[in-house]
Design a protein around this motif. Structure first.
Motif, PDB file in Angstrom:
ATOM      1  N   VAL A 110       0.872  -1.177   0.000  1.00 17.05           N
ATOM      2  CA  VAL A 110       0.000   0.000   0.000  1.00 17.05           C
ATOM      3  C   VAL A 110       0.910   1.229   0.000  1.00 17.05           C
ATOM      4  CG1 VAL A 110      -1.761   1.280   1.263  1.00 17.05           C
ATOM      5  CG2 VAL A 110      -1.814  -1.225   1.249  1.00 17.05           C
TER       6      VAL A 110
ATOM      7  N   LYS B 242       0.772  -4.562   3.279  1.00 11.06           N
ATOM      8  CA  LYS B 242      -0.665  -4.438   3.470  1.00 11.06           C
ATOM      9  C   LYS B 242      -1.078  -4.613   4.926  1.00 11.06           C
ATOM     10  CE  LYS B 242      -5.091  -6.268   1.930  1.00 11.06           C
ATOM     11  NZ  LYS B 242      -5.770  -7.263   1.098  1.00 11.06           N
TER      12      LYS B 242
ATOM     13  N   VAL C 205      -8.846   0.014  -0.020  1.00  9.53           N
ATOM     14  CA  VAL C 205      -7.684   0.474  -0.773  1.00  9.53           C
ATOM     15  C   VAL C 205      -8.049   0.370  -2.245  1.00  9.53           C
ATOM     16  CG1 VAL C 205      -5.249   0.023  -1.291  1.00  9.53           C
ATOM     17  CG2 VAL C 205      -6.118  -0.370   1.017  1.00  9.53           C
TER      18      VAL C 205
END
Length: 106
Positions: free
Chosen positions: A3, A17, A33
């Motif tokens: 991310v 993540k 996300v």
């Protein structure tokens, strides 16, 4: 999965993540996300993140103490606290608050 947090106030931040989702939850966000914070939502998210990290700091003290005593986790890896992992994100949110910029993640 990775991310990436982005803001015009600072450089991009990359998190795995699992850490990113924990931090997002502490900010009062869901695990969606990609998503974003409007500039006016950054101060509240920053405050919630700081409060959440303070609450779990006590839990992490035990793991850090075990590491200092020479005990590794069950898989042999050293433990890095969520508070330590959160420092770059805290700095990004503080800069975004100061410059009134949004923060996004994808």
């Amino acid at each position: 999965m990775i991310v990436t947090f982005k803001s015009k106030a600072s450089g991009d931040l990359i998190y795995f993540k699992d850490a990113a989702l924990k931090l997002l939850n502490l900010m009062g966000r869901d695990d969606k996300v990609p998503s974003a914070l409007y500039a006016e939502d950054v101060p509240a998210a920053l405050q919630q993140l700081q409060q959440g990290l303070a609450e779990i700091a006590e839990q992490e003290k035990v793991k850090v103490q075990q590491q200092e005593e020479g005990q590794a986790s069950s898989d042999g890896k050293k433990y890095i606290s969520l508070n330590t992992r959160a420092i770059p994100l805290l700095e990004m949110l503080q800069k975004a608050q100061k410059k009134q910029c949004p923060v996004s993640w994808e």
